[in-house]
Design a protein around this motif. Structure first.
Motif, short mmCIF file in Angstrom:
data_model
loop_
_atom_site.label_atom_id
_atom_site.label_comp_id
_atom_site.label_asym_id
_atom_site.label_seq_id
_atom_site.Cartn_x
_atom_site.Cartn_y
_atom_site.Cartn_z
N VAL A 16 0.85 -1.19 0.00
CA VAL A 16 0.00 0.00 0.00
C VAL A 16 0.88 1.24 0.00
O VAL A 16 0.69 2.16 -0.79
CB VAL A 16 -0.93 0.01 1.23
CG1 VAL A 16 -1.65 1.33 1.34
CG2 VAL A 16 -1.93 -1.14 1.14
N GLY A 39 -3.43 5.78 1.68
CA GLY A 39 -2.48 5.12 2.57
C GLY A 39 -2.16 5.95 3.81
O GLY A 39 -1.20 5.66 4.52
N GLN A 83 -8.72 5.64 13.57
CA GLN A 83 -9.84 6.29 12.91
C GLN A 83 -11.17 6.09 13.64
O GLN A 83 -11.98 6.99 13.71
CB GLN A 83 -9.92 5.71 11.49
CG GLN A 83 -10.50 6.63 10.46
CD GLN A 83 -10.14 6.15 9.05
OE1 GLN A 83 -9.01 5.76 8.77
NE2 GLN A 83 -11.10 6.16 8.18
N1 LIG Z 1 -6.76 -4.09 7.04
C1 LIG Z 1 -6.57 -3.98 5.70
N2 LIG Z 1 -6.45 -5.08 4.93
C2 LIG Z 1 -6.25 -4.98 3.61
N3 LIG Z 1 -6.18 -3.83 2.94
C3 LIG Z 1 -6.31 -2.69 3.63
C4 LIG Z 1 -6.51 -2.71 5.05
N4 LIG Z 1 -6.60 -1.43 5.48
C5 LIG Z 1 -6.45 -0.67 4.38
N5 LIG Z 1 -6.28 -1.42 3.28
C6 LIG Z 1 -6.07 -0.91 1.92
O1 LIG Z 1 -4.93 -0.09 1.94
C7 LIG Z 1 -5.16 1.07 1.15
C8 LIG Z 1 -4.87 2.32 1.99
O2 LIG Z 1 -5.75 2.34 3.09
P1 LIG Z 1 -5.69 3.45 4.19
O3 LIG Z 1 -4.30 3.61 4.67
O4 LIG Z 1 -6.70 3.12 5.20
O5 LIG Z 1 -6.13 4.72 3.37
P2 LIG Z 1 -6.59 6.16 3.88
O6 LIG Z 1 -6.47 6.20 5.35
O7 LIG Z 1 -5.67 7.09 3.18
O8 LIG Z 1 -7.99 6.33 3.40
C9 LIG Z 1 -6.57 0.99 0.64
O9 LIG Z 1 -6.53 0.54 -0.69
C10 LIG Z 1 -7.22 -0.03 1.52
O10 LIG Z 1 -8.18 -0.76 0.79
#
Ligand SMILES: Nc1ncnc2c1ncn2[C@@H]1O[C@H](COP(=O)(O)OP(=O)(O)O)[C@@H](O)[C@H]1O
Ligand SMILES: [Mg+2]
Lengths: 255, 293
Positions: A16, A39, A83
């Protein structure tokens, strides 16, 4: 100083974060903005150790913390408000805050003095001490979550979208609390969807997209960057120009 | 009237013992989402050990729980560290498979070492009773109830007022929230599993006096205990207490007014009816929120 160097991390194989470089000056408030899925939360999870880096490193001062388990990182004064859903819903507010001091549980007097300090800073903790956390409103929960982190007198606080789902009054209270932490010298790394609020609070800004850092600078610079203005502020900087009386905003109309 | 009172009090005494036996199962499920179907086998294992201790040294079987409880705590801790921890993060059904295998292993070992026959510890007070007016309280039931109340109170104090207990509750309610404050997942799980297993120490010692048993009796016990925690609400300790009292009362009331042979059936009927109206059980709330850190 907290620093991420070429950090690559992800969930189950797919990366990611694709080489994130990021620096937080001591005592600064750094706000990370960017679209959903960029991310941002993942960056905070990497710093707190909930997620392992696959490449690169996270350092604090001279020390590389990215190889430590979460409790060791916590011991070094890095705490995180995620969050959502950080609290223990069936425990009382007091117990929730007390759990923030889990790592200092053997030092009863320190625990008591921290509790008193936290109650002074966040009056809600004393006012609602015997209510179950699950019965609080969203804004109250946020305050308790931040209060819980303060039990360890953190050096660095990671806040993931503290404004999420809050009404304006709670928002103001949370913003005020973040400012208080800043005054006390705590380094804050903040993720915000509410770009105006986040960059307004921050000293530094970071823009992320697709697992990479696109732009860094002072909060002012980032806020006034034409692309940011058009992407996140609806392209109408003029609307804030009137209310904030900000000459810079007029000097840089959206591209 | 006396008959009713007698049945109610007896139901309460028996229910207390059931609560003791079900508490460990409920605790382990609440914290780890593990359904320990070997809990019944643990009970029989301890009952057999207690019987043997009583037979060979004359030690009072119920008092023997002072020994069996810490032994089972240690057994549970080692078992978690060496075996159960390997399925951390797997589905609940995986835990059923693993602990069922464990139950079969214990049953087999008991069959080989102790033989496939009914046993029962019969200390001197085995057939004596206390008398309250026209109501008689069988001494074994009373002692078993007292042991249950002591253990459940101790469990309550540990969970409510110690840091270990707070860590256990925190992990049960919000695993990632617990990690955020520095609660170690593995050590907390091991502790919870050991605590849950230790209740089978007292439970098994009490069982050896109250109920005749043989190696395969664990099937009977685990189905009752599962019934109790499903009725109460999976993973809820107050629920286990309530479910156990309902079972105790259903049994004695049915035995008094109808026939002993129907009492267990009536209990399962009660479960069926309750779950029709409250699928989450009596005390079942959603303790575990979906957590995103
Ligand atoms: N627990 C998880 N398992 C698998 N993929 C995840 C998980 N958490 C986030 N992702 C993926 O990682 C990417 C970045 O997520 P995240 O860091 O939460 O983004 P943001 O906080 O900027 O909205 C997204 O594509 C999301 O789908
Ligand atoms: Mg996020």
């Amino acid at each position: 100083m907290l620093r991420l160097r070429r950090v690559v991390a992800g969930y189950g194989g797919s990366a990611v974060l694709q080489g994130v470089d990021l620096t937080c000056e001591p005592g600064s408030i750094t706000c990370v903005v960017g679209p959903n899925g960029a991310g941002k939360s993942t960056v905070l999870r990497v710093v707190s150790g909930l997620l392992r880096v696959t490449e690169g490193e996270v350092t604090m001062g001279e020390e590389t913390i990215s190889s430590f388990p979460p409790d060791e990182i916590l011991r070094r004064g890095v705490t995180q408000v995620p969050q959502s859903h950080a609290l223990f819903p069936s425990m009382t507010v007091r117990e929730n805050v007390l759990m923030g001091g889990f790592l200092i549980r053997r030092d009863k007097s320190l625990l008591a003095s921290r509790m008193a300090a936290v109650e002074a800073l966040v009056p809600l903790v004393a006012e609602r001490s015997n209510d179950r956390a699950g019965n609080l409103s969203g804004g109250q929960r946020r305050m308790v979550e931040i209060a819980r982190c303060l039990m360890l007198a953190p050096k660095v606080m990671l806040l993931d979208e503290p404004s999420l789902g809050l009404d304006p009054r709670s928002l103001a209270a949370v913003a005020e609390l973040i400012n208080r932490l800043h005054d006390d010298g705590v380094t804050v790394l903040l993720v915000e969807q509410n770009v105006r609020l986040g960059l307004g609070l921050a000293t530094h800004g970071v823009v992320m997209e697709g697992g990479k850092v696109r732009l860094t600078g002072s909060a002012r610079e980032v806020m006034d960057h034409p692309e940011i203005a058009s992407l996140y502020l609806g392209g109408t900087r003029a609307t804030t120009a009137g209310t904030t009386a900000d000459p810079a905003a007029r000097a840089h109309p959206p591209a | 009237m006396t008959e009713l009172l007698q049945a109610l009090i007896l139901g309460l005494l028996i229910g207390g013992v059931y609560a003791l036996m079900a508490s460990g199962l409920s605790l382990i499920f609440g914290v780890m989402n593990i359904i320990n179907v070997a809990q019944g086998a643990f009970l029989i294992l301890v009952a057999m050990f207690t019987w043997w201790l009583w037979k060979s040294t004359g030690v009072d079987p119920i008092l023997a729980s002072v020994v069996t409880t810490p032994l089972m705590f240690g057994f549970g801790w080692v078992l978690y560290r060496t075996v159960i921890s390997r399925i951390r993060g797997s589905s609940t059904s995986m835990s059923v498979l693993l602990t069922f295998g464990l139950a079969l292993t214990i049953e087999g070992a008991l069959n080989v070492t102790a033989g496939n026959k009914f046993r029962s510890a019969t200390p001197s007070y085995f057939e004596e009773s206390y008398h309250l007016g026209s109501i008689s309280l069988p001494k074994p039931q009373v002692y078993g109830f007292v042991a249950a109340v002591l253990v459940l109170s101790a469990l309550y104090v540990v969970l409510a007022h110690t840091w270990a207990g707070r860590a256990i509750r925190a992990s049960a309610q919000n695993p990632s929230g617990a990690a955020l404050v520095g609660v170690g997942a593995t050590s907390t799980a091991a502790l919870a599993f050991a605590l849950g297993t230790s209740t089978a120490g007292v439970g098994g010692s009490v069982l050896s006096v109250l109920y005749p048993f043989f190696p395969a009796s664990h099937y009977d016990w685990i189905s009752r205990l599962l019934g109790i925690i499903v009725l109460g609400g999976m993973g809820s300790l107050p629920g286990a207490l309530a479910g156990a009292l309902v079972l105790g009362l259903a049994e004695t009331l049915t035995a008094t007014y109808w026939s002993l042979r129907w009492s267990t059936l009536v209990f399962y009927l009660v479960i069926l009816v309750v779950l029709l109206f409250r699928p989450q059980g009596i005390f079942g709330t959603r303790l575990r929120e979906d957590v995103v850190a």
